[in-house]
Design a protein around this motif. Structure first.
Motif, PDB file in Angstrom:
ATOM      1  N   LYS A  25     -81.651 -20.146  16.240  1.00 25.96           N
ATOM      2  CA  LYS A  25     -81.202 -21.037  15.909  1.00 25.96           C
ATOM      3  C   LYS A  25     -80.081 -20.599  16.414  1.00 25.96           C
ATOM      4  O   LYS A  25     -78.909 -21.171  16.438  1.00 25.96           O
ATOM      5  N   ILE A  26     -79.491 -19.223  16.707  1.00 25.40           N
ATOM      6  CA  ILE A  26     -78.576 -18.676  17.743  1.00 25.40           C
ATOM      7  C   ILE A  26     -78.049 -19.827  18.842  1.00 25.40           C
ATOM      8  O   ILE A  26     -77.309 -20.056  18.980  1.00 25.40           O
ATOM      9  N   CYS A  27     -79.388 -19.240  19.759  1.00 26.05           N
ATOM     10  CA  CYS A  27     -79.399 -20.474  20.259  1.00 26.05           C
ATOM     11  C   CYS A  27     -78.637 -21.926  20.721  1.00 26.05           C
ATOM     12  O   CYS A  27     -78.292 -22.133  21.334  1.00 26.05           O
ATOM     13  N   GLN A  28     -79.727 -22.725  19.704  1.00 24.36           N
ATOM     14  CA  GLN A  28     -78.766 -23.775  19.225  1.00 24.36           C
ATOM     15  C   GLN A  28     -77.739 -23.749  19.071  1.00 24.36           C
ATOM     16  O   GLN A  28     -77.527 -24.773  19.104  1.00 24.36           O
ATOM     17  N   ASN A  29     -76.768 -23.085  18.297  1.00 24.78           N
ATOM     18  CA  ASN A  29     -75.761 -23.040  18.257  1.00 24.78           C
ATOM     19  C   ASN A  29     -74.739 -23.505  19.284  1.00 24.78           C
ATOM     20  O   ASN A  29     -73.765 -23.391  19.289  1.00 24.78           O
ATOM     21  N   TYR A  30     -75.580 -22.780  20.387  1.00 21.14           N
ATOM     22  CA  TYR A  30     -74.545 -22.614  21.663  1.00 21.14           C
ATOM     23  C   TYR A  30     -74.816 -23.583  22.608  1.00 21.14           C
ATOM     24  O   TYR A  30     -73.722 -24.078  23.618  1.00 21.14           O
ATOM     25  N   GLY A  31     -76.251 -23.964  23.013  1.00 21.25           N
ATOM     26  CA  GLY A  31     -76.929 -25.272  23.780  1.00 21.25           C
ATOM     27  C   GLY A  31     -77.610 -25.783  23.681  1.00 21.25           C
ATOM     28  O   GLY A  31     -78.254 -25.799  22.307  1.00 21.25           O
ATOM     29  N   GLN A  32     -79.033 -26.193  24.217  1.00 24.87           N
ATOM     30  CA  GLN A  32     -80.351 -27.190  24.121  1.00 24.87           C
ATOM     31  C   GLN A  32     -80.818 -26.342  24.339  1.00 24.87           C
ATOM     32  O   GLN A  32     -81.108 -25.774  25.479  1.00 24.87           O
ATOM     33  N   ARG A  33     -82.157 -26.493  24.204  1.00 29.19           N
ATOM     34  CA  ARG A  33     -83.603 -25.879  24.120  1.00 29.19           C
ATOM     35  C   ARG A  33     -84.223 -26.703  25.944  1.00 29.19           C
ATOM     36  O   ARG A  33     -84.275 -28.110  25.309  1.00 29.19           O
ATOM     37  N   VAL A  34     -83.985 -25.712  26.145  1.00 31.30           N
ATOM     38  CA  VAL A  34     -84.928 -26.852  27.617  1.00 31.30           C
ATOM     39  C   VAL A  34     -86.411 -26.086  28.101  1.00 31.30           C
ATOM     40  O   VAL A  34     -87.216 -26.948  28.682  1.00 31.30           O
ATOM     41  N   GLN A  35     -86.418 -25.366  27.547  1.00 28.78           N
ATOM     42  CA  GLN A  35     -88.721 -24.821  27.579  1.00 28.78           C
ATOM     43  C   GLN A  35     -88.235 -23.571  26.474  1.00 28.78           C
ATOM     44  O   GLN A  35     -87.890 -23.841  25.138  1.00 28.78           O
ATOM     45  N   ASN A  36     -89.956 -23.503  25.986  1.00 25.76           N
ATOM     46  CA  ASN A  36     -90.485 -22.957  24.640  1.00 25.76           C
ATOM     47  C   ASN A  36     -88.978 -21.563  24.688  1.00 25.76           C
ATOM     48  O   ASN A  36     -88.335 -22.070  22.933  1.00 25.76           O
ATOM     49  N   SER A  37     -88.694 -20.623  25.004  1.00 22.81           N
ATOM     50  CA  SER A  37     -87.907 -19.985  25.000  1.00 22.81           C
ATOM     51  C   SER A  37     -86.700 -20.378  26.240  1.00 22.81           C
ATOM     52  O   SER A  37     -86.069 -18.314  26.486  1.00 22.81           O
ATOM     53  N   VAL A  38     -86.388 -21.482  25.871  1.00 21.63           N
ATOM     54  CA  VAL A  38     -85.148 -20.890  27.380  1.00 21.63           C
ATOM     55  C   VAL A  38     -84.173 -22.224  26.786  1.00 21.63           C
ATOM     56  O   VAL A  38     -84.745 -23.534  26.457  1.00 21.63           O
TER      57      VAL A  38
END
Length: 96
Positions: A25-38
């Motif tokens: 969720k934190i990463c989604q606030n800053y960018g887009q998911r391109v792989q499962n944990s990336v």
């Protein structure tokens, strides 16, 4: 600048699944998911510092890991995509 964020959260440990969801969720606030944990995140230096700090507080440093790759401002020439899940350019305007 484009930052590539990768993470590995041990879900077999106590609270691991909850930490994994929080990191995502934190990463989604800053960018887009391109792989499962990336995630690809376009941030300025202050946002990058905030992202690192927030993620570091969330993970268990004894069980989990984070990696940050700085691809810089000229990132469009450094990323090649092949296959499914074509990414969108988050710097372009979105038209619905």
């Amino acid at each position: 600048m484009l930052i590539l964020v990768t993470y590995d959260v041990r879900t077999s440990s106590i609270g691991g699944t909850k930490r994994l969801r929080k990191v995502s969720k934190i990463c989604q606030n800053y960018g887009q998911r391109v792989q499962n944990s990336v995630f690809e995140c376009i941030v300025d230096s202050a946002q990058f510092t905030e992202l690192k700090y927030t993620l570091e507080k969330t993970i268990d440093v004894q069980e989990d890991s984070l990696r940050f790759y700085r691809l810089g401002e000229n990132h469009k020439n450094k990323v090649t995509h092949i296959g499914t899940k074509e990414s969108i350019d988050i710097e372009d305007p979105l038209i619905f």
